[in-house]
Design a protein around this motif. Structure first.
Motif, PDB file in Angstrom:
ATOM      1  N   HIS A   1       0.819  -1.210   0.000  1.00 12.60           N
ATOM      2  CA  HIS A   1       0.000   0.000   0.000  1.00 12.60           C
ATOM      3  C   HIS A   1       0.851   1.259   0.000  1.00 12.60           C
ATOM      4  O   HIS A   1       0.328   2.356   0.028  1.00 12.60           O
ATOM      5  N   ARG A   2       2.156   1.068   0.006  1.00  7.47           N
ATOM      6  CA  ARG A   2       3.108   2.174  -0.012  1.00  7.47           C
ATOM      7  C   ARG A   2       2.833   3.190   1.091  1.00  7.47           C
ATOM      8  O   ARG A   2       2.915   4.385   0.886  1.00  7.47           O
ATOM      9  N   GLU A   3       2.509   2.663   2.264  1.00  5.82           N
ATOM     10  CA  GLU A   3       2.283   3.524   3.419  1.00  5.82           C
ATOM     11  C   GLU A   3       3.469   3.411   4.363  1.00  5.82           C
ATOM     12  O   GLU A   3       3.971   2.322   4.608  1.00  5.82           O
ATOM     13  N   THR A   4       3.902   4.544   4.859  1.00  2.00           N
ATOM     14  CA  THR A   4       4.995   4.571   5.806  1.00  2.00           C
ATOM     15  C   THR A   4       4.455   4.277   7.197  1.00  2.00           C
ATOM     16  O   THR A   4       3.440   4.833   7.609  1.00  2.00           O
ATOM     17  N   VAL A   5       5.132   3.401   7.882  1.00  2.79           N
ATOM     18  CA  VAL A   5       4.756   3.074   9.246  1.00  2.79           C
ATOM     19  C   VAL A   5       5.673   3.878  10.170  1.00  2.79           C
ATOM     20  O   VAL A   5       6.890   3.779  10.083  1.00  2.79           O
ATOM     21  N   GLY A   6       5.076   4.672  11.046  1.00  2.00           N
ATOM     22  CA  GLY A   6       5.845   5.513  11.954  1.00  2.00           C
ATOM     23  C   GLY A   6       6.351   4.740  13.156  1.00  2.00           C
ATOM     24  O   GLY A   6       5.735   4.762  14.217  1.00  2.00           O
ATOM     25  N   VAL A   7       7.486   4.049  12.988  1.00  2.00           N
ATOM     26  CA  VAL A   7       8.066   3.262  14.067  1.00  2.00           C
ATOM     27  C   VAL A   7       9.446   3.816  14.378  1.00  2.00           C
ATOM     28  O   VAL A   7      10.246   4.044  13.476  1.00  2.00           O
ATOM     29  N   ALA A   8       9.692   4.033  15.668  1.00  2.00           N
ATOM     30  CA  ALA A   8      11.016   4.499  16.092  1.00  2.00           C
ATOM     31  C   ALA A   8      11.695   3.389  16.882  1.00  2.00           C
ATOM     32  O   ALA A   8      11.212   2.986  17.933  1.00  2.00           O
ATOM     33  N   TRP A   9      12.796   2.873  16.347  1.00  2.00           N
ATOM     34  CA  TRP A   9      13.529   1.821  17.023  1.00  2.00           C
ATOM     35  C   TRP A   9      14.745   2.431  17.703  1.00  2.00           C
ATOM     36  O   TRP A   9      15.399   3.312  17.152  1.00  2.00           O
ATOM     37  N   SER A  10      15.039   1.923  18.871  1.00  2.00           N
ATOM     38  CA  SER A  10      16.196   2.434  19.601  1.00  2.00           C
ATOM     39  C   SER A  10      17.485   1.980  18.924  1.00  2.00           C
ATOM     40  O   SER A  10      17.516   0.991  18.191  1.00  2.00           O
ATOM     41  N   HIS A  11      18.531   2.703  19.217  1.00  2.00           N
ATOM     42  CA  HIS A  11      19.867   2.371  18.709  1.00  2.00           C
ATOM     43  C   HIS A  11      20.255   0.964  19.162  1.00  2.00           C
ATOM     44  O   HIS A  11      20.798   0.183  18.376  1.00  2.00           O
ATOM     45  N   ALA A  12      19.941   0.628  20.405  1.00  2.00           N
ATOM     46  CA  ALA A  12      20.278  -0.698  20.943  1.00  2.00           C
ATOM     47  C   ALA A  12      19.531  -1.799  20.202  1.00  2.00           C
ATOM     48  O   ALA A  12      20.104  -2.851  19.901  1.00  2.00           O
ATOM     49  N   PHE A  13      18.274  -1.573  19.900  1.00  2.00           N
ATOM     50  CA  PHE A  13      17.488  -2.572  19.177  1.00  2.00           C
ATOM     51  C   PHE A  13      18.086  -2.822  17.793  1.00  2.00           C
ATOM     52  O   PHE A  13      18.245  -3.969  17.371  1.00  2.00           O
TER      53      PHE A  13
END
Length: 109
Positions: free
Chosen positions: A2-14
């Motif tokens: 669907h070419r939708e951006t998912v707003g996910v913020a991953w930590s540097h550690a992850f």
């Protein structure tokens, strides 16, 4: 799809863990800055004060997330084999902090 951006913020550690890079004590700051700062005080502590804290390479039952099946209570977790019997000293405090951070970031999941 669907070419939708998912707003996910991953930590540097992850991201380091996902891509197979080793985690360090400072990676804890990206997940829990207050805990990192609190634990960081151990590095500047005089050897005598550090010894008086009676720390060992074990996370006690209050912090552990592994439960004993028979009692449904949290049990202590060694950060390394024999860790319950190894005191944290000025000579090994950096190793303790690294293993503690790895436990908090990976082992406690």
């Amino acid at each position: 799809y669907h070419r939708e951006t998912v707003g996910v913020a991953w930590s540097h550690a992850f991201l380091k863990a996902v891509f197979g890079y080793p985690l360090s004590f400072d990676d804890l700051a990206s997940v829990d800055p207050a805990l990192h700062q609190s634990q960081r005080t151990l590095l500047a502590m005089p050897a005598e004060d550090l010894g008086a804290m009676c720390l060992c390479f074990e996370v006690d039952g209050d912090e552990a997330v592994v439960y004993e099946e028979s009692s449904k209570r949290r049990r202590a977790t060694e950060l390394k084999p024999g860790g319950a019997d190894e005191p944290v000293t000025a000579a090994n405090v950096e190793e303790y902090l690294r293993l503690y951070a790895q436990h908090k970031l990976l082992g406690a999941v």
